[in-house]
Design an enzyme around this catalytic site. Structure first.
Site, mmCIF file in Angstrom:
data_model
loop_
_atom_site.group_PDB
_atom_site.id
_atom_site.type_symbol
_atom_site.label_atom_id
_atom_site.label_comp_id
_atom_site.label_asym_id
_atom_site.label_seq_id
_atom_site.Cartn_x
_atom_site.Cartn_y
_atom_site.Cartn_z
ATOM 1 N N SER A 43 0.862 -1.183 0.000
ATOM 2 C CA SER A 43 0.000 0.000 0.000
ATOM 3 C C SER A 43 0.896 1.230 0.000
ATOM 4 C CB SER A 43 -0.882 0.016 1.255
ATOM 5 O OG SER A 43 -1.501 1.274 1.451
ATOM 6 N N TYR A 89 -1.935 -0.550 10.589
ATOM 7 C CA TYR A 89 -2.136 -0.933 9.190
ATOM 8 C C TYR A 89 -0.925 -0.525 8.356
ATOM 9 C CZ TYR A 89 -3.720 -0.998 4.385
ATOM 10 O OH TYR A 89 -3.803 -1.233 3.038
#
Length: 262
Positions: free
Chosen positions: A146, A159
């Site tokens: 990501s 995350y």
């Protein structure tokens, strides 16, 4: 011998984790359209069965229903692969999630553990279990990281940490596997519209609409096309990482907290 002749003959077989929604579903569909057989994994049997039916039946897609956080279930599922799907040459590590958007001091520790168990432990477990097959096929590992692995933001905390691990793990795999002819790519998407955000916000449709409204975000098909491109390259070409954003997304100024002056 030519570069493209390095792979063994036979059907092209890829395993896509988290294939029941979002990126994973789109990647499975795109690869099947390119002539690949797919091993599709996920926790939701009904969605796996629907994917098998939509993409041509059990000769094209083999479903494996298990929770990637469960090492024993993962190992057992892989051990049941029929011969027609055994010679996996591409692993797409897509299964992952985010839970919560709050500051670290307000977060649920169980949410943190779930993200680590899924995004880190589950990913490394299935990778290790498949490495011998991938080495035998001189294959390819595609890890879905990501932009959170590169760019911190408020509420990203664990995350972002898990995705930074995925990116660094990919580089470490590259270092270890280059002599075996195994390629490794980290794909790092930015703002992308999918079920991911509903999971992160506990099904908050208003938050979903606010995040994507007017932004023209990336779609799962965009990431699927990127994966298709990576796996289609000659076997001597390695894409180390790809960072992808929608045109609407760019970098903000650094955040500065200021005390209120009395």
């Amino acid at each position: 011998m030519s570069h493209t002749a390095a792979k063994s003959a036979g059907p092209k077989i890829a395993i896509v984790t988290g294939a029941t929604s979002g990126f994973g579903d789109a990647i499975a569909r795109r690869l099947v359209a390119e002539g690949w057989r797919i091993v599709a994994t996920g926790r939701r049997r009904d969605r796996l069965d629907a994917l098998v039916e939509a993409l041509g039946g059990p000769d094209v897609v083999h479903p494996l229903c298990f929770d990637i956080r469960d090492e024993e279930a993962t190992s057992t599922a892989l051990a049941t692969l029929p011969d027609a799907f055994a010679n996996i040459s591409v692993l797409v590590n897509n299964a992952g999630l985010a839970l919560g958007t709050g500051a670290a001091q307000d977060c649920d520790l169980e949410h943190w553990r779930t993200m680590i168990d899924t995004n880190v432990t589950g990913l490394v477990t299935i990778t290790r279990l498949l490495l011998d097959r991938l080495i035998a096929q001189r294959g390819l590992i595609v890890n879905l990281a990501s932009i959170a692995s590169n760019w911190p933001y408020p509420g990203g905390n664990v995350y972002g940490g898990t995705k930074a691990f995925v990116k660094q793990f990919s580089l470490g795999l590259r270092s270890d596997l280059s002599a075996q002819g195994v390629r490794v790519t980290s794909i790092e998407p930015g703002l992308s519209e999918s079920e991911f955000t509903l999971v992160r916000t506990g099904g908050d449709n208003a938050a979903y609409d606010a995040l994507y409204g007017g932004a023209d975000p990336l779609q799962p098909e965009d990431i699927a096309e990127t994966v298709r491109w990576v796996v289609s390259l000659p076997s001597h070409v390695n894409i180390n990482s790809v960072e992808i954003m929608p045109v609407s997304q760019s970098w903000a100024p650094f955040k500065i907290h200021r005390d209120t002056l009395s």
